[in-house]
Design a protein around this motif. Structure first.
Motif, PDB file in Angstrom:
ATOM      1  N   GLY A 161       0.821  -1.215   0.000  1.00 48.62           N
ATOM      2  CA  GLY A 161       0.000   0.000   0.000  1.00 48.62           C
ATOM      3  C   GLY A 161       0.851   1.259   0.000  1.00 48.62           C
ATOM      4  N   ALA A 162       0.688   2.070  -1.033  1.00 49.00           N
ATOM      5  CA  ALA A 162       1.488   3.300  -1.136  1.00 49.00           C
ATOM      6  C   ALA A 162       1.055   4.335  -0.096  1.00 49.00           C
ATOM      7  CB  ALA A 162       1.374   3.879  -2.535  1.00 49.00           C
ATOM      8  N   SER A 163      -0.261   4.455   0.156  1.00 47.87           N
ATOM      9  CA  SER A 163      -0.745   5.457   1.124  1.00 47.87           C
ATOM     10  C   SER A 163      -0.250   5.130   2.531  1.00 47.87           C
ATOM     11  CB  SER A 163      -2.276   5.507   1.118  1.00 47.87           C
ATOM     12  OG  SER A 163      -2.729   5.831  -0.156  1.00 47.87           O
ATOM     13  N   SER A 164      -0.366   3.858   2.908  1.00 45.49           N
ATOM     14  CA  SER A 164       0.109   3.441   4.240  1.00 45.49           C
ATOM     15  C   SER A 164       1.618   3.650   4.337  1.00 45.49           C
ATOM     16  CB  SER A 164      -0.216   1.972   4.497  1.00 45.49           C
ATOM     17  OG  SER A 164      -1.595   1.765   4.382  1.00 45.49           O
ATOM     18  N   ALA A 165       2.323   3.367   3.247  1.00 46.62           N
ATOM     19  CA  ALA A 165       3.777   3.532   3.250  1.00 46.62           C
ATOM     20  C   ALA A 165       4.157   5.003   3.403  1.00 46.62           C
ATOM     21  CB  ALA A 165       4.371   2.967   1.965  1.00 46.62           C
ATOM     22  N   LEU A 166       3.402   5.873   2.730  1.00 47.29           N
ATOM     23  CA  LEU A 166       3.687   7.312   2.867  1.00 47.29           C
ATOM     24  C   LEU A 166       3.442   7.781   4.299  1.00 47.29           C
ATOM     25  CD1 LEU A 166       2.344   8.840  -0.456  1.00 47.29           C
ATOM     26  CD2 LEU A 166       4.585   9.262   0.531  1.00 47.29           C
ATOM     27  N   LEU A 167       2.360   7.254   4.896  1.00 48.46           N
ATOM     28  CA  LEU A 167       2.072   7.588   6.299  1.00 48.46           C
ATOM     29  C   LEU A 167       3.226   7.107   7.182  1.00 48.46           C
ATOM     30  CD1 LEU A 167       0.138   8.522   8.587  1.00 48.46           C
ATOM     31  CD2 LEU A 167      -0.857   6.231   8.533  1.00 48.46           C
ATOM     32  N   ALA A 168       3.659   5.874   6.952  1.00 45.29           N
ATOM     33  CA  ALA A 168       4.770   5.317   7.743  1.00 45.29           C
ATOM     34  C   ALA A 168       6.047   6.129   7.543  1.00 45.29           C
ATOM     35  CB  ALA A 168       5.003   3.856   7.353  1.00 45.29           C
ATOM     36  N   PHE A 204      11.833   1.924   2.447  1.00 43.95           N
ATOM     37  CA  PHE A 204      10.780   2.615   1.695  1.00 43.95           C
ATOM     38  C   PHE A 204      11.062   2.645   0.192  1.00 43.95           C
ATOM     39  CE2 PHE A 204      10.389   4.202   6.007  1.00 43.95           C
ATOM     40  CZ  PHE A 204       9.024   4.118   6.214  1.00 43.95           C
ATOM     41  N   GLY A 205      12.344   2.812  -0.166  1.00 44.78           N
ATOM     42  CA  GLY A 205      12.690   2.834  -1.590  1.00 44.78           C
ATOM     43  C   GLY A 205      12.375   1.504  -2.252  1.00 44.78           C
ATOM     44  N   SER A 206      12.743   0.409  -1.576  1.00 41.72           N
ATOM     45  CA  SER A 206      12.474  -0.909  -2.170  1.00 41.72           C
ATOM     46  C   SER A 206      10.974  -1.179  -2.235  1.00 41.72           C
ATOM     47  CB  SER A 206      13.194  -2.007  -1.373  1.00 41.72           C
ATOM     48  OG  SER A 206      12.884  -1.892  -0.013  1.00 41.72           O
ATOM     49  N   LEU A 207      10.207  -0.667  -1.270  1.00 41.57           N
ATOM     50  CA  LEU A 207       8.743  -0.831  -1.318  1.00 41.57           C
ATOM     51  C   LEU A 207       8.156  -0.032  -2.478  1.00 41.57           C
ATOM     52  CD1 LEU A 207       6.137  -1.964  -0.126  1.00 41.57           C
ATOM     53  CD2 LEU A 207       6.119  -0.095   1.517  1.00 41.57           C
ATOM     54  N   ALA A 208       8.694   1.177  -2.680  1.00 43.25           N
ATOM     55  CA  ALA A 208       8.223   2.017  -3.796  1.00 43.25           C
ATOM     56  C   ALA A 208       8.449   1.302  -5.127  1.00 43.25           C
ATOM     57  CB  ALA A 208       8.940   3.358  -3.783  1.00 43.25           C
ATOM     58  N   VAL A 209       9.577   0.613  -5.234  1.00 44.84           N
ATOM     59  CA  VAL A 209       9.877  -0.135  -6.464  1.00 44.84           C
ATOM     60  C   VAL A 209       8.976  -1.364  -6.561  1.00 44.84           C
ATOM     61  CG1 VAL A 209      11.659  -1.505  -7.629  1.00 44.84           C
ATOM     62  CG2 VAL A 209      12.244   0.691  -6.600  1.00 44.84           C
ATOM     63  N   PRO A 212       4.696  -0.731  -8.045  1.00 42.05           N
ATOM     64  CA  PRO A 212       5.588   0.415  -7.906  1.00 42.05           C
ATOM     65  C   PRO A 212       4.777   1.708  -7.742  1.00 42.05           C
ATOM     66  CG  PRO A 212       5.370  -0.178 -10.221  1.00 42.05           C
ATOM     67  CD  PRO A 212       4.441  -1.065  -9.456  1.00 42.05           C
ATOM     68  N   SER A 213       5.354   2.667  -6.990  1.00 39.99           N
ATOM     69  CA  SER A 213       4.656   3.920  -6.720  1.00 39.99           C
ATOM     70  C   SER A 213       5.625   5.098  -6.865  1.00 39.99           C
ATOM     71  CB  SER A 213       4.085   3.895  -5.299  1.00 39.99           C
ATOM     72  OG  SER A 213       3.691   5.179  -4.897  1.00 39.99           O
ATOM     73  N   THR A 214       5.315   5.955  -7.803  1.00 38.82           N
ATOM     74  CA  THR A 214       6.177   7.125  -8.042  1.00 38.82           C
ATOM     75  C   THR A 214       6.083   8.108  -6.878  1.00 38.82           C
ATOM     76  OG1 THR A 214       5.806   6.833 -10.401  1.00 38.82           O
ATOM     77  CG2 THR A 214       6.687   8.947  -9.710  1.00 38.82           C
ATOM     78  N   ARG A 215       4.860   8.305  -6.347  1.00 43.22           N
ATOM     79  CA  ARG A 215       4.737   9.288  -5.249  1.00 43.22           C
ATOM     80  C   ARG A 215       5.452   8.806  -3.991  1.00 43.22           C
ATOM     81  NH1 ARG A 215      -0.800   8.525  -2.305  1.00 43.22           N
ATOM     82  NH2 ARG A 215      -1.278   6.421  -2.927  1.00 43.22           N
ATOM     83  N   LEU A 216       5.424   7.488  -3.743  1.00 45.79           N
ATOM     84  CA  LEU A 216       6.162   6.960  -2.587  1.00 45.79           C
ATOM     85  C   LEU A 216       7.657   7.128  -2.804  1.00 45.79           C
ATOM     86  CD1 LEU A 216       6.343   5.517   0.122  1.00 45.79           C
ATOM     87  CD2 LEU A 216       6.177   3.336  -1.073  1.00 45.79           C
ATOM     88  N   LEU A 217       8.098   6.897  -4.035  1.00 41.19           N
ATOM     89  CA  LEU A 217       9.527   7.072  -4.319  1.00 41.19           C
ATOM     90  C   LEU A 217       9.927   8.535  -4.094  1.00 41.19           C
ATOM     91  CD1 LEU A 217      12.122   5.607  -5.555  1.00 41.19           C
ATOM     92  CD2 LEU A 217      11.568   6.960  -7.570  1.00 41.19           C
ATOM     93  N   THR A 268      10.040   0.100 -13.702  1.00 44.87           N
ATOM     94  CA  THR A 268      10.293   1.319 -12.920  1.00 44.87           C
ATOM     95  C   THR A 268      10.636   2.524 -13.804  1.00 44.87           C
ATOM     96  OG1 THR A 268      12.603   0.652 -12.678  1.00 44.87           O
ATOM     97  CG2 THR A 268      11.103   0.047 -10.887  1.00 44.87           C
ATOM     98  N   ALA A 269      10.419   2.382 -15.104  1.00 46.71           N
ATOM     99  CA  ALA A 269      10.841   3.456 -16.019  1.00 46.71           C
ATOM    100  C   ALA A 269      10.203   4.797 -15.682  1.00 46.71           C
ATOM    101  CB  ALA A 269      10.507   3.063 -17.453  1.00 46.71           C
ATOM    102  N   ALA A 270       8.926   4.765 -15.256  1.00 44.14           N
ATOM    103  CA  ALA A 270       8.218   6.019 -14.958  1.00 44.14           C
ATOM    104  C   ALA A 270       8.770   6.707 -13.713  1.00 44.14           C
ATOM    105  CB  ALA A 270       6.733   5.734 -14.771  1.00 44.14           C
ATOM    106  N   MET A 271       9.506   5.958 -12.882  1.00 46.71           N
ATOM    107  CA  MET A 271      10.018   6.534 -11.639  1.00 46.71           C
ATOM    108  C   MET A 271      11.348   7.261 -11.847  1.00 46.71           C
ATOM    109  SD  MET A 271       9.264   3.106  -9.503  1.00 46.71           S
ATOM    110  CE  MET A 271       9.204   3.563  -7.812  1.00 46.71           C
ATOM    111  N   GLY A 272      12.008   6.938 -12.950  1.00 43.76           N
ATOM    112  CA  GLY A 272      13.328   7.506 -13.213  1.00 43.76           C
ATOM    113  C   GLY A 272      13.357   9.027 -13.220  1.00 43.76           C
TER     114      GLY A 272
END
Lengths: 443, 175
Positions: A161-168, A204-209, A212-217, A268-272
């Protein structure tokens, strides 16, 4: 229904409305129209609308019911015995998580289910505070944030979950800053300061990948920069710019290099671009600060070398990421020039920090900024990337304008500088757009 | 991720959150259940905590190292200390001696509290904050102003010296 189709109600409703018109005008054959009807399940739309309406009514009723129960509990909270309060707190936590998971997995309502699980993580944090209140538990507030962060991060990993990860992530940074404030000057702080950037990037970086979540990254990179800046300012450096400057440059470099590595993997191309933009922005800000003369006039000695651990780790990670990205996607001749310019700029900044001299260092800072701007301008030209081009142009003008503010110049000279920068911006924009048109780039 | 793995991971995450919530008040519950009751005189102030709503911050004579007979004990910040207290004639418990390790043998009528040396507070025992329901905040404020000398706390102390606040009593009224 096929997962690759646009199955959104809005699109299908519009298609259902347009399809008869297309048939009447002979754009599609009636047989093709029937195929489209079947493919997009357009006949089920009416039933879905009725179901959606009833679900909305149910959800609204549920919200009112829940609100009423919560208001009733809140009104009688003080009168409730401790054990009943505790039971209600646990019931609320399990209720949110259970309902969320059930809706997600059994009712195929992923968005609502995930939202409820996220709400469950908020309830988890509220419960920590309420338990502390019920049992008069005393302690530093940051500890509560730490416990909240651990529980929320584990949940984020469990459900991706990206939202929970951002909260964390926000909670972790809050805990980290609170810990440093509470344990200032103690040995355990040194260990945390040295390891926190790696922890943030790893957890957090590995979770974002993985999501995948660009906002978490993006959030992770910002938190990583904060952690690196804390490493650079930790300890008695007696006004030395070396630790902070070097850690910031290493952080920016590692983000830029990681961004290029992300671009070489389809997933992960969109995260670059996000990683590269944030890394570039950080090093540019450091460069702009370094381009001023004043910070170099009161430079002190650097005593504690704890900052070297995260700095070297970040620089090495950046080098590894860049090397791996180059082995996956070798640089074109144009890109090679950009990379050389990038390396030269970083080298100039590092040299400026090592020398820390009031004349040489700002000159090197200015050159580094122009180098970074050159990287962006070249990227903008070679890859027809407007964002890069304008970022480079803004940095050049920022450097020029900064000099006019730094030195005691007349208002007329400042006015001339602004006018020249304005005209230069417009001229560069016109020429750049013409260049893009000549290369056949539109939009 | 397969359905089974997701289910297990989710269950583990929920279990961890429940475990954390259970751990938060564990020590206080233990002290409240098996601890011995003592009463201490208090000196209150009233800040605001974002995590815990309204509470009063309390200070006791046992928080001040100079009130103990063993003044020679050199304490550094963050160090764990053991404060021996005994019951006075008025039913309030008063400081006797400070130790840096748990006392092995105590005279009858004495117990010890486990604390930590903290900068401005002197010694903290984890009983220096008492939550006040918002609706009763005004009452507590008034009562403390009028009867400061009659404010005391009831504390439960377990055999390891861990203390848990049970109640705040001002002029005989329990809050």
């Amino acid at each position: 229904m096929d997962e690759h189709l646009n199955t959104g109600s809005k699109f299908r409703s519009e298609l259902a409305r347009e399809l008869p018109i297309w048939v009447r005008r002979g754009v599609v054959e009636p047989q093709q129209a029937r195929k489209l009807e079947l493919m997009y399940e357009l006949r089920e739309l009416e039933g879905e609308s009725a179901e959606l309406f009833s679900r909305t009514i149910m959800a609204f009723g549920g919200l009112l019911l829940g609100g009423g129960v919560m208001a009733f509990v809140a009104a009688n909270w003080e009168e409730l015995p401790k054990f009943l309060k505790v039971i209600m707190l646990f019931a609320a936590l399990l209720g949110f998580h259970g309902a969320g998971f059930w809706l997600w997995q059994k009712r195929d309502q992923e968005r609502l289910g995930r939202s409820l699980i996220f709400a469950g993580c908020l309830v988890f944090g509220a419960n920590i505070g309420l338990l502390a209140q019920i049992f008069n538990i005393q302690g530093d507030t940051y500890r509560g944030f730490g416990a909240w962060a651990v529980g929320t991060l584990v949940m984020a990993w469990a459900i991706r979950g990206a939202s929970s990860a951002l909260l964390a992530l926000v909670l972790s940074v809050t805990w980290y800053l609170g810990f440093i404030h509470a344990h200032h000057g103690q040995a355990e702080t040194d260990l945390l300061v040295a390891s926190f950037p790696v922890l943030v990037a790893g957890l957090f970086g590995s979770l974002a990948v993985a999501i995948p979540s660009t906002r978490l990254l993006g959030g992770t990179i910002v938190a990583y920069f904060i952690a690196m800046s804390m490493a650079g300012t930790h300890g008695p450096h007696h006004q030395s710019p070396l630790p902070l400057g070097m850690t910031m440059i290493a952080a920016g470099w590692s983000a830029v290099a990681a961004g290029r590595l992300f671009e070489t993997v389809a997933r992960t191309a969109a995260m670059g671009p996000v990683a590269q933009a944030l890394g570039w922005a950080l090093v540019s800000i450091v460069g702009v600060v370094m381009s001023f003369m004043n910070p170099w006039k009161h430079v002190g000695a650097c005593g504690v070398f704890l900052w070297l651990i995260p700095m070297v780790a970040a620089a090495a990670a950046g080098a590894w990421a860049m090397r791996r990205s180059l082995s996956r996607k070798p640089a074109t001749p144009d890109e090679r020039t950009q990379l050389m310019l990038l390396g030269g700029s970083i080298g100039a900044m590092c040299l400026a920090l090592i020398v820390s001299q009031p004349v040489i260092s700002p000159i090197l800072g200015n050159l580094a900024c122009l180098g970074w701007a050159g990287v962006c301008l070249l990227k903008g030209m070679n890859e027809a990337n407007r964002s890069s081009f304008w970022s480079g142009a803004i940095l050049v003008f920022l450097i020029i304008v900064a000099r006019f503010f730094e030195f005691d110049t007349s208002l007329m000279q400042k006015s001339a500088a602004f006018l020249a920068c304005g005209v230069g911006t417009i001229y560069a924009g016109i020429k750049y757009e013409a260049y893009l048109r000549s290369k056949g780039v539109t939009g | 991720m397969t359905f089974g793995k997701l289910e297990k991971a989710f269950a583990a995450a929920v279990a961890l959150q429940v475990l954390i919530l259970v751990m938060v008040p564990m020590q206080q519950i233990r002290s409240l259940v098996i601890g011995r009751t003592i009463e201490l005189a208090v000196e209150p102030v009233d800040p605001y905590s974002i995590m815990k709503g309204y509470f009063v911050t309390l200070s006791y004579s046992v928080c001040r190292p100079e009130r103990f007979s063993s003044r020679g004990v050199d304490l550094r910040d963050g160090q764990t200390v053991y404060a021996v207290v005994e019951e006075g004639d008025d039913g309030l418990w008063v400081p006797v001696s400070l130790m840096t390790s748990p006392p092995r043998h105590l005279e009858r009528g004495r117990i010890f509290l486990k604390g930590r040396r903290t900068g401005w507070r002197g010694i903290s025992y984890g009983i220096e904050e008492y939550s006040i329901p918002e609706a009763r905040r005004g009452d507590v404020d008034r009562a403390l102003r009028q009867h400061m000398d009659k404010a005391r706390v009831r504390v439960k102390v377990d055999d390891e010296g861990n203390a848990a606040l049970e109640s705040l009593i001002i002029n005989g009224v329990e809050y």
